[in-house]
Motif scaffolding. Structure first.
Motif, short mmCIF file in Angstrom:
data_model
loop_
_atom_site.label_atom_id
_atom_site.label_comp_id
_atom_site.label_asym_id
_atom_site.label_seq_id
_atom_site.Cartn_x
_atom_site.Cartn_y
_atom_site.Cartn_z
N THR A 1 0.83 -1.21 0.00
CA THR A 1 0.00 0.00 0.00
C THR A 1 0.86 1.25 0.00
O THR A 1 0.60 2.21 -0.74
CB THR A 1 -0.94 0.00 1.21
N ARG A 2 1.91 1.22 0.83
CA ARG A 2 2.81 2.39 0.87
C ARG A 2 3.49 2.62 -0.48
O ARG A 2 3.83 3.75 -0.81
CB ARG A 2 3.88 2.19 1.96
N ARG A 3 3.67 1.56 -1.25
CA ARG A 3 4.32 1.67 -2.55
C ARG A 3 3.34 2.09 -3.65
O ARG A 3 3.72 2.23 -4.81
CB ARG A 3 4.96 0.34 -2.93
N GLY A 4 2.09 2.31 -3.27
CA GLY A 4 1.11 2.80 -4.23
C GLY A 4 0.31 1.74 -4.96
O GLY A 4 -0.42 2.06 -5.90
N HIS A 5 0.42 0.49 -4.53
CA HIS A 5 -0.36 -0.57 -5.17
C HIS A 5 -1.76 -0.64 -4.56
O HIS A 5 -1.98 -0.19 -3.43
CB HIS A 5 0.35 -1.91 -5.02
N THR A 6 -2.69 -1.18 -5.31
CA THR A 6 -4.06 -1.36 -4.82
C THR A 6 -4.16 -2.72 -4.16
O THR A 6 -4.05 -3.75 -4.83
CB THR A 6 -5.06 -1.26 -5.98
N VAL A 7 -4.33 -2.73 -2.86
CA VAL A 7 -4.26 -3.96 -2.09
C VAL A 7 -5.64 -4.36 -1.55
O VAL A 7 -6.38 -3.53 -1.01
CB VAL A 7 -3.27 -3.82 -0.91
N PHE A 8 -5.95 -5.62 -1.71
CA PHE A 8 -7.14 -6.22 -1.11
C PHE A 8 -6.64 -7.19 -0.05
O PHE A 8 -5.96 -8.17 -0.36
CB PHE A 8 -7.98 -6.93 -2.16
N ALA A 9 -6.96 -6.89 1.20
CA ALA A 9 -6.50 -7.70 2.32
C ALA A 9 -7.53 -8.79 2.62
O ALA A 9 -8.66 -8.49 3.02
CB ALA A 9 -6.30 -6.82 3.56
N GLY A 10 -7.13 -10.04 2.42
CA GLY A 10 -8.03 -11.16 2.66
C GLY A 10 -7.96 -11.61 4.11
O GLY A 10 -6.89 -11.97 4.61
N LEU A 11 -9.10 -11.59 4.80
CA LEU A 11 -9.19 -12.03 6.20
C LEU A 11 -10.44 -12.87 6.37
O LEU A 11 -11.46 -12.61 5.72
CB LEU A 11 -9.30 -10.85 7.16
N ARG A 12 -10.38 -13.83 7.26
CA ARG A 12 -11.59 -14.57 7.60
C ARG A 12 -12.20 -13.99 8.87
O ARG A 12 -11.50 -13.34 9.67
CB ARG A 12 -11.29 -16.07 7.78
N ASP A 13 -13.49 -14.19 9.04
CA ASP A 13 -14.21 -13.76 10.24
C ASP A 13 -13.98 -12.28 10.53
O ASP A 13 -13.56 -11.90 11.62
CB ASP A 13 -13.76 -14.62 11.43
N VAL A 14 -14.28 -11.44 9.54
CA VAL A 14 -14.00 -10.00 9.67
C VAL A 14 -14.93 -9.30 10.65
O VAL A 14 -14.66 -8.16 11.05
CB VAL A 14 -14.06 -9.31 8.30
N THR A 15 -16.02 -9.94 11.03
CA THR A 15 -16.91 -9.32 12.02
C THR A 15 -16.73 -9.95 13.40
O THR A 15 -17.41 -9.56 14.34
CB THR A 15 -18.39 -9.47 11.58
#
Length: 282
Positions: free
Chosen positions: A24-38
Motif C-alpha cells: 500500500t505504501r508503494r502505491g499498489h491497490t491492495v485487497f486484504a483477505g481475512l476470515r471472520d472479519v466481524t
C-alpha cells in the motif's frame, strides 16, 4: 487503479499484514483477505480498511475464495497478483497427531493456495499476465524434528509453486515462492498442539528441549519480519522473478540458499533425463 492490484491472504497479522501495508505504501491497490472479519479479526479489518480494501476470505472454502476474487474484479476490474500467505503451524511429534489434524494443516497451508489460485487464474489467463506468489518456509527445504506436518505442507507448497510455474508460463503467468526463515510473528501464538496429550507426553522431554532450543536460537539470531514483506514487494515490482527467494538472517539463509540452488540444478538435470525439459520453465 494505481500500480498492481494485489490480493494478500491471511493479511490480519504477521507476514501478510506487513506485506499488505508495504504494498500500500508503494502505491499498489491492495485487497486484504481475512476470515471472520466481524468476529475475531474485526479489529484487524478495521485497522486495515483505513488504507486498503478488506475482503472476507476463508481459504479453506472454495466458495469463499471465489466470492473474494469476484469482489475484487467488481471493484478493481482486474487482479494482477495473488500473495498466498495464509497459514498455520501444527508443531509436535507426528505420532501424536490424528489424520484429521494433519488434514487441517494441509487444508490451510496447501489447499488454501490451490483454492485461491483456482479462483484467480481464469482472470489472469484472460489478461495474459499475472503473478502467483506463495509464502513458503525454509522448513519446506529442511525438515527438523517435531515440525513434520508443517514442513510437509510447505514442501507440498514448493511442489505446487514449481508446477504452476511450468504449466502457466505459456499463458504469461508467473509462479514464485518466498522461503522465509523463522521470524518473530504471530504464527507461533496460533500453533495447534496435538490433541492426543497422552502420546504427546511420551515425547515431552525431547519436545520441550527442542522448543527451548528453537526459541533461544531465534532470540540470538534475531531478524526483522519486514524483510519478508520487502522481498515480496521487490519480487512483485521486478522484471526478474526467480522461482525461489530465500529470506532470513545469514545463519539460516546461506544453507537454505545452497539447498535451493542444488534443488534447481537437480530438477533441471532430472527434467532433461525424463525428456520433459522443453516443458519446464526456469
Amino acid at each position: 487503479m494505481s500500480g498492481y492490484v494485489v490480493l494478500v491472504t491471511g493479511a490480519g497479522s504477521g507476514f501478510g499484514r506487513l506485506t499488505a501495508e508495504a504494498l500500500t505504501r508503494r502505491g499498489h491497490t491492495v485487497f486484504a483477505g481475512l476470515r471472520d472479519v466481524t468476529g475475531r479479526n474485526a479489529q484487524a479489518a478495521a485497522d486495515l480498511s483505513a488504507s486498503m480494501r478488506v475482503v472476507e476470505l476463508d481459504v479453506t472454502e472454495q466458495a469463499s475464495a471465489d466470492r473474494a476474487v469476484s469482489e475484487i474484479m467488481s471493484a478493481a476490474g482486474r487482479i494482477d497478483v495473488v500473495v498466498n500467505n495464509a497459514g498455520m503451524i501444527f508443531p509436535g511429534p507426528l505420532e501424536a497427531f490424528t489424520a484429521e489434524e494433519a488434514q487441517r494443516q494441509f487444508d490451510v497451508n496447501v489447499l488454501g493456495a490451490l483454492r485461491v489460485n483456482r479462483a484467480a487464474l481464469p482472470h489472469l489467463r484472460a489478461r495474459g499476465q499475472g503473478l502467483l506468489l506463495q509464502i513458503g518456509s525454509i522448513a519446506g527445504l529442511v525438515t527438523t524434528p517435531f515440525t513434520g506436518l508443517y514442513a510437509a505442507s510447505k514442501a507440498a507448497l514448493e511442489s505446487l509453486t514449481e508446477a504452476w510455474r511450468h504449466e502457466l508460463a505459456p499463458f504469461g503467468i508467473e509462479s514464485v515462492i518466498v522461503d522465509a526463515a523463522s521470524y518473530p510473528t504471530s504464527i507461533g501464538l496460533n500453533a495447534a498442539l496435538p490433541a492426543d496429550t497422552e502420546r504427546l507426553s511420551v515425547y515431552g522431554e525431547a519436545f520441550g528441549g527442542f522448543t527451548t532450543a528453537v526459541v533461544q536460537r531465534s532470540t540470538e539470531i534475531g531478524g526483522d519480519p519486514r524483510e519478508v514483506a520487502d522481498a515480496v514487494v521487490k519480487l512483485i515490482e521486478s522484471d526478474d522473478r526467480p522461482l525461489r527467494t530465500v529470506v532470513g538472517p545469514a545463519g539460516q539463509r546461506e544453507p537454505a540458499l545452497a539447498l535451493s540452488r542444488a534443488s534447481a540444478e537437480t530438477a533441471e538435470q532430472a527434467g532433461a533425463a525424463m525428456g520433459v525439459a522443453a516443458f519446464m520453465t526456469r
